[in-house]
Every structure is written in C-alpha cells, then in structure tokens.
Design an enzyme around this catalytic site. Sequence first.
Site, short mmCIF file in Angstrom:
data_model
loop_
_atom_site.label_atom_id
_atom_site.label_comp_id
_atom_site.label_asym_id
_atom_site.label_seq_id
_atom_site.Cartn_x
_atom_site.Cartn_y
_atom_site.Cartn_z
N VAL A 40 0.78 -1.34 -0.13
CA VAL A 40 -0.05 0.07 -0.07
C VAL A 40 0.94 1.28 -0.09
CG1 VAL A 40 -1.92 1.45 1.16
CG2 VAL A 40 -1.88 -1.10 1.19
N SER A 72 4.69 -9.18 2.57
CA SER A 72 5.91 -10.07 2.34
C SER A 72 5.37 -11.72 2.28
CB SER A 72 6.78 -9.79 3.62
OG SER A 72 7.32 -8.48 3.70
N LEU A 77 -3.67 -13.25 -4.10
CA LEU A 77 -5.05 -13.44 -4.76
C LEU A 77 -5.71 -12.00 -4.95
CD1 LEU A 77 -4.50 -16.14 -3.51
CD2 LEU A 77 -6.88 -16.34 -3.02
N VAL A 200 9.22 4.50 13.70
CA VAL A 200 8.52 5.89 14.22
C VAL A 200 8.43 5.67 15.57
CG1 VAL A 200 6.41 6.95 13.63
CG2 VAL A 200 7.50 5.75 11.89
N HIS A 251 -4.13 -16.17 10.15
CA HIS A 251 -4.92 -16.65 9.06
C HIS A 251 -3.98 -17.65 8.58
CE1 HIS A 251 -6.66 -17.78 5.38
NE2 HIS A 251 -5.72 -16.95 4.60
N TYR A 288 -9.51 -21.69 0.06
CA TYR A 288 -9.22 -21.18 -1.15
C TYR A 288 -7.73 -22.05 -1.39
CZ TYR A 288 -5.78 -17.77 0.99
OH TYR A 288 -4.96 -17.25 1.84
N VAL A 385 -5.77 -2.86 4.15
CA VAL A 385 -5.81 -2.79 2.77
C VAL A 385 -5.19 -4.21 2.34
CG1 VAL A 385 -5.56 -1.87 0.56
CG2 VAL A 385 -6.12 -0.42 2.35
N VAL A 387 -3.86 -6.94 -0.66
CA VAL A 387 -3.31 -6.92 -1.90
C VAL A 387 -4.19 -6.63 -3.13
CG1 VAL A 387 -1.93 -8.26 -3.76
CG2 VAL A 387 -1.15 -8.02 -1.22
N ASP A 577 -27.03 15.01 2.12
CA ASP A 577 -28.22 15.58 2.28
C ASP A 577 -28.49 16.16 3.49
OD1 ASP A 577 -29.10 13.17 2.59
OD2 ASP A 577 -31.02 13.66 1.55
#
Length: 851
Positions: A40, A72, A77, A200, A251, A288, A385, A387, A577
Amino acid sequence: MHEGQRVAINATTGDPREQRDGIEVVMTGPRVVVIGAGIVGTSLADELTGRGWTDVTVLDRGPLPATGGSSSHAPGLVFATNPSETLSRFAQYTVDKFRGLAEASDRLCFNPVGGLEVATTEARMTDLHRKAGWARAWGVSARIVDAAECARLHPLLDPATVLGGLHTPTDGLADALACVDIQRRRAEAAGARFVGDTRVRAIVTAGDRVTGVETTDGIHPADVVVSCAGFWGVEIGAMVDLRVPLVAMGHQYVETTTVDPLRGSVDPRVGKAAATLPILRHQDADLYYRQHGDRIGIGYYGHRAMPVDMDRLYRDTREQPMPSMLPFTPTDFAPAWTESIRVLPSLASASVADGFNGIFSFTPDGGPVLGPHPGLDGFWVAEAVWVTQSAGVARTMAHWMIDGSPDLCVAGCDIARFSTRETAPDHVTAMSARAFDEVYDIIHPREQRSIQRDLTVSPLHERHRARAAVFVTSHDWERPAWFEANTALPQIDTASAASAHRDDFSTRHWSPIVLAEAAATRAGVGLFDMTSLMRVQVSGTGAVSFLAPILTRDPDRAVGTVIYALMLDPSGGVLSDVTVARTAAESFQIGINGPLDLARLRTLARVARRDGADVEVREITSETACLGVWGPAALALVDPLSEAALGPDDLGFYRTVRTRIADVSVLAMRVSYVGEFGWELYVAADDAVTLADELTTAGASLGAVWAGRGALDTLRIEKGYRSWGTDMTAMHSPDEAGLAFAVAKNHDFAGRAAMSQRPVRRRLHTLVADDPGTLLLGREPVTGPDGTVGHVTSAAFSPIVHRTIAYAWGAPELRVGDRVHVDHLATTATFTVSPTTTVDPENARLKGRTA
C-alpha cells in the site's frame, strides 16, 4: 522523550532542493512522509510521484524490500467481484496496474489465471448467482458454470463434489514483492526516498497540523503524513489520538508436498505469481487454493479467530522468517485438510509440507480504513488494505490528497464512518473477529449481527420491546424494523402480494407486517421512532457564515424556517443531504447522515475557529428523542394535545415551532420522510416516554400504529425520496440524483463551479416491476434498451401499487415508459421506467389535503 509521544514543535519549512546521491533534485508538492513500505505505501508513493508530488519519503521499521509485514507473505489473490462497487473498482484498477507492471518489466508481477468459486450447496449456488449480478453491475467479466466446466477449469477438482461455480477470467495472482519492488524503483526515479530499518517514535505537530515524523534516525519534516503501517497502524494512530479500528488476526496458510497430477502443469516462469491453474475458492468450507509449481497452497478461514497480542508479537514470532508469520497450529487446520482431500482427491497422496498463521488486518465491518484525521490536518491513514485492492486504494488516496476529493465513493472506507462507540476497543475486537469468521459466509443484505447489540438504544426501547419489536442496527443504535404486535393489522392480502412472497431468499429477514404498517400509515396515522437519526446543533455568532458556503441553499432565513440542502465535494458530488432548522438567531438544528457528516462538520468548525469564527458544532442525538407522526389522521391525533396550532394552514411545510404537546416541551418540525402530512417531534430524552405514551393512548381510537424502519423505507420509496449512501453518493451530481431542486440558483457554495461544469453521465430512475411477483434486494444489474448496464440502489414492494418499486442508476436517455431488464439471482425481470414519485405525485397527502 518516550516512544509513541505526540511532539508539538515548530518544524522549519526547508529548502525544496535536496542533494540525493550527489545530484541536486528539485522537489515539487508538499513534503509527504508515508509510514509503511509494503504494497500500500509503495503503491501510494508511486501514485503520488506519478501525479507530481515528488517530495515523498517512505519509512518502514523492517528491511527493504521485504519489510516483514503482510505484503511479504501474502498469497497474492486478486479478485474483483464484491458487493461494494468501490472495492470492486479498487480491485479492477489493481489488476490493470499490475498487468501493466508485468508488461513493462521482465518480472511476473501479475498472472491472470482467473478465479473459480464453487458451490457445494444450493444456498451457495444462489449466492453465486447474486455475485454474478454484482460482477455485471460493476463491469467485471463473470459467468455461471456447471460442475463439468468447473472440473475442466481446475482438473484437480472432483466434479461430483460441486453443483457449479462462478468463473471470473480476469482475476489472478499478484507477486506482491515484485509489485512493491517495481513501484518503489519508479517512485525513486521520480524523486521519492525509501528508508528501511527505522522505527517511528512520534508524530511531530504544531497546533492542529502535522509537521513531521520522529524516528529512531531523526526527524523527517512533513506537511502530510500517511500511515500505511498495516497491523502496526493502531500504534501509529495512537500517537495522534486517533483510534484506528483494526485488529491483527492470524490466518492459516499451507503448502503441500508435490501433487502428482501437477508435475506436467508447472508454469516455467519465475516468481510467486507463476501458476497455470485458476484460483479456486471453496467458500462453503472457508477454503481457497492456488498453485505453487507442482504444489498447492491452501488458505483457511474456518478456524477460530486468532487475534494477535501486539505486545508479544516479536516474542511469538522470533523463530519465524518474519514478524507477520505466527507459528502454524496443525490442530486448527485438520478439518481443512480432510475437506481438501474430499474436493481435490489428488491431495490424498500429498501432505502438508509447511504452514504458518499469517497476520492480516481485520476491521469491524471488513472494509479498509482510509482518509484524513478529523482532528489533525495533514495526517492520513490507509490501513487494512489487502493486495486485492492495494493499487486502487493508492490511486484514490492520491486523488483525495491532491485534488481534495477522491475519485470513487469512499463512504464505506472512510475512517470517520464509525461512531465513537464503534471504535471502542472491545467493540473493535469483537466485531473484527466476527468479520474474520464471516469472510466466506453467505451474508443476506438484511441479516443482523448477533453480538454487540443494545449498545445505544432509544428512550422508547423498552416500550418497543413490549410491542415485540424486531430490531435492526444502524451503527451502534438499535431501531425497530417492524413490530410483531402488529400481526392483527389488516394484511395486504392480494394475489399480487401473495405472489411476491414466493421468493424465499428475497423475503428472508423480513415480514409482511412491514406492508401492513406502511398501509396503516397511509390509511390513518403511523408513529415512528426517529431518535437514532443523528442530529447536531450549530451555534454561535458565526453560525450563518459558517453554514452558508457548505450548503447548497442559503441558511440565513427567518427563525422557524427549515431547509433541505446538500453538501457537495470539490468535484460537485453529493457528500450528503441534510435538514437544517433555524431554531434561534444564532442556533441551527441539523439532521445529518451519521458519523461522516459529524466529523466533516467538526473539522470545518475547527478550521473556522482557527480563523477567528465563533461557531460550535455539538452532537445532540442522545440527549434528545424524535418521534415521527405522519398520516391523514395525524392532525386529529396531535391537534387536541398541542398548545400551538399545527394544521397545514398554521404551520407550513418546512417550518418549525416550539410548543407543548401533552404538556411536554416539543420542537415540532413540519417535514416528512414518508410523503404524509405530519411532523417530526423533538423532545428531551427524559420526556420521550411521556410523549409517546400520550400519543399512543390518544391514537388508539384513530387506529394509530407504531411502525418500523421497513415501513419507513417502503413509504419513502413510494414517494420518490432518496437515501444518501444508498441511492446517491459523492460520485453523483445533484442533477443526476434528481436533487437539482435542492440547489439554490443565487447562492454561492463549495462545489458549485464544478457542479455546473459536470456532465450528466447517468440518472437515478424510478422503476416499477411488470410482474407483481418480482422482488429485489439492491445492487442488481439493470440493462437498458441500448445495452448500457446500471444497477438497483433501493427497492421495496409497494402495498399501494402492488408491485416492487426500485431506484436504479441508468443512462440519462431513459424515458418514462421505457422497458429495462433486471437480473435477480438466476432470473431476469422486466421493469418499466416510471415517474419519480409513484404515490401521490400531486402532494395532496403531504399538504394535508386528503380526508
């Protein structure tokens, strides 16, 4: 200074000329620091530099190029079919871009092997038909195939184990690290700088603006900071008091030993995307599969949720190749292996060679988390996010940052979409675990969650429970969908309605009581609890000047006036609205569309105060309650209880007045979301039960009914009223959405110039089913006479018309009387384009002129 501290110092502007590798480079655009050099962050650097923002520094705590984050180890998919048009568009761009990277280099960045989802149950087969509709609506190539074709596409599959499948030939496999490497080199060539092995420690700020990033190797000055830190994003957000609602989850993924039939089907090309077989998804078992040479990779979502303790991450992964790979737990994978051998019998001669529990980010609603920090200018996030959507998200973020508005609707991705309660750690953890559990589940669009309920309730909640309300959630609020106590109401017992109820899937999580409540409102009077609709008070001497440029109508009107107006983005799209009531000279009550609007108004008010304005924005939803009282008998119910005269000749439409009803102080607002005469009655939360009880008692002789959100939706669709976020978004102009009437001709506001130059590419049309038995759920593809494809937004069966009424986006050339075809599940239905308002186009009911 401690790690994680937000530092407030003055950062120098700096010279735009820098020496890089002995060469003087002239930087353009603001100074941007991206935190995270995975798929990302690197994609974002490539998109920004490609559009001229070249002063970009990308930081990562891991080594370059494989930083050790989710990118990495990602299986790669990429699939574009999704119930969300936005997520589908993200994926489609990702496919296009990664294919382009492959064509421009000698690296196999993307391999379009196609995707195959198989069904082993009738329920899944129905769901695949629904997915085929989404694909067609969003422009993705897809087709339903039988079991034999499934086996031809994936020869390892036993056709006797499946009923059929969905084939998507443009899906494929991405080599995430190859895509990272090529985009990094392109961004560097344009002026970007990548720095690895730096952590950071703090975000540097001055006032309410970001000025830099402090790392273990010093401070990097910045005008814009974007956190693309993946599952470390929570830690980065905490540095600037921003709750980033995501949870790192394990996972399972394994690779088998050699599978004999694959020996002759090995892709000779080099790279993680090399394969000859399509991606296979067996979602009935949460599995999968993808090819790795003569082996098969297997991903599994059927195991228990595995939230990661980030404080123990490095200890738990110290023996692993990278910190995003937890040790494999074979016991959790055992059911997956058994099922895999059943559907892919060739695996019986193989075994699991290697496995790990890979860490990915999950959010409470399963969507990414994007956008600016509402309270700190210059700080942005792009987290959770995968891939699949990575390049598309990067492009949209670049548009958003550079142009001031995104190129796609991001309402379902914006970090500000969550309420405060929804970002509480316990809620985020529980709901993110649920999102993991449901990755491959069949989710009906009306299906409600079973956890994290009763978080925020109306003061009338116990009264609703006593009437056997069936509740649905909206953010953290509970609100009635219908009342089982209304089973005694006259049912819509016509042949057409009976025919409409034949579709089991479409009527799931629904009741014919919805139609009875809607009909009772049209015939007499309905009582609706509107408390959950978010409200704010905008006050101060600068309230008018604050609101004027952000509304499409001038708010500077007499006290007691109500206006319906829009808020537009810089491109002229409909951001929201709103209903704006001037309740005092320096005070307005505004009905808004949820947390996104609240964050937007608070941000604008913060900037206005910084410039010296006297304006405050305060949410008042929980301290007040709102009752909608609508129908031909509404006046007969309320007038005897009210001190002020509220008749159609006494309180005009879009007017408001303070009065007492049943001795309760009320702000009565003459507006209606159901197309019937009546009011929204606003009271202090403590007085809500008293008022509701008095109205219930007084309404008994008039046939007053309590009605839920199902009836409300039915009534507003009959009347032609739009619902922001469902029927129109920032991707649509007022003209396209049929809302040009809400734009004043002689009032200047943000987005006006862009709106006036924006071409009409589509319109929101009203459709009525030809067959009374046709039901829709939304997002179905619509084919016009010229072959153009649009999609349904809202739909409801009408007890007045005795047919389904739908709103759908289609070609602007469509005219009343034209026939269109709507694909619903495995059938195609004919609809007729109709006038916008199906019921009471003359507004006689709204004006109170109906006996």
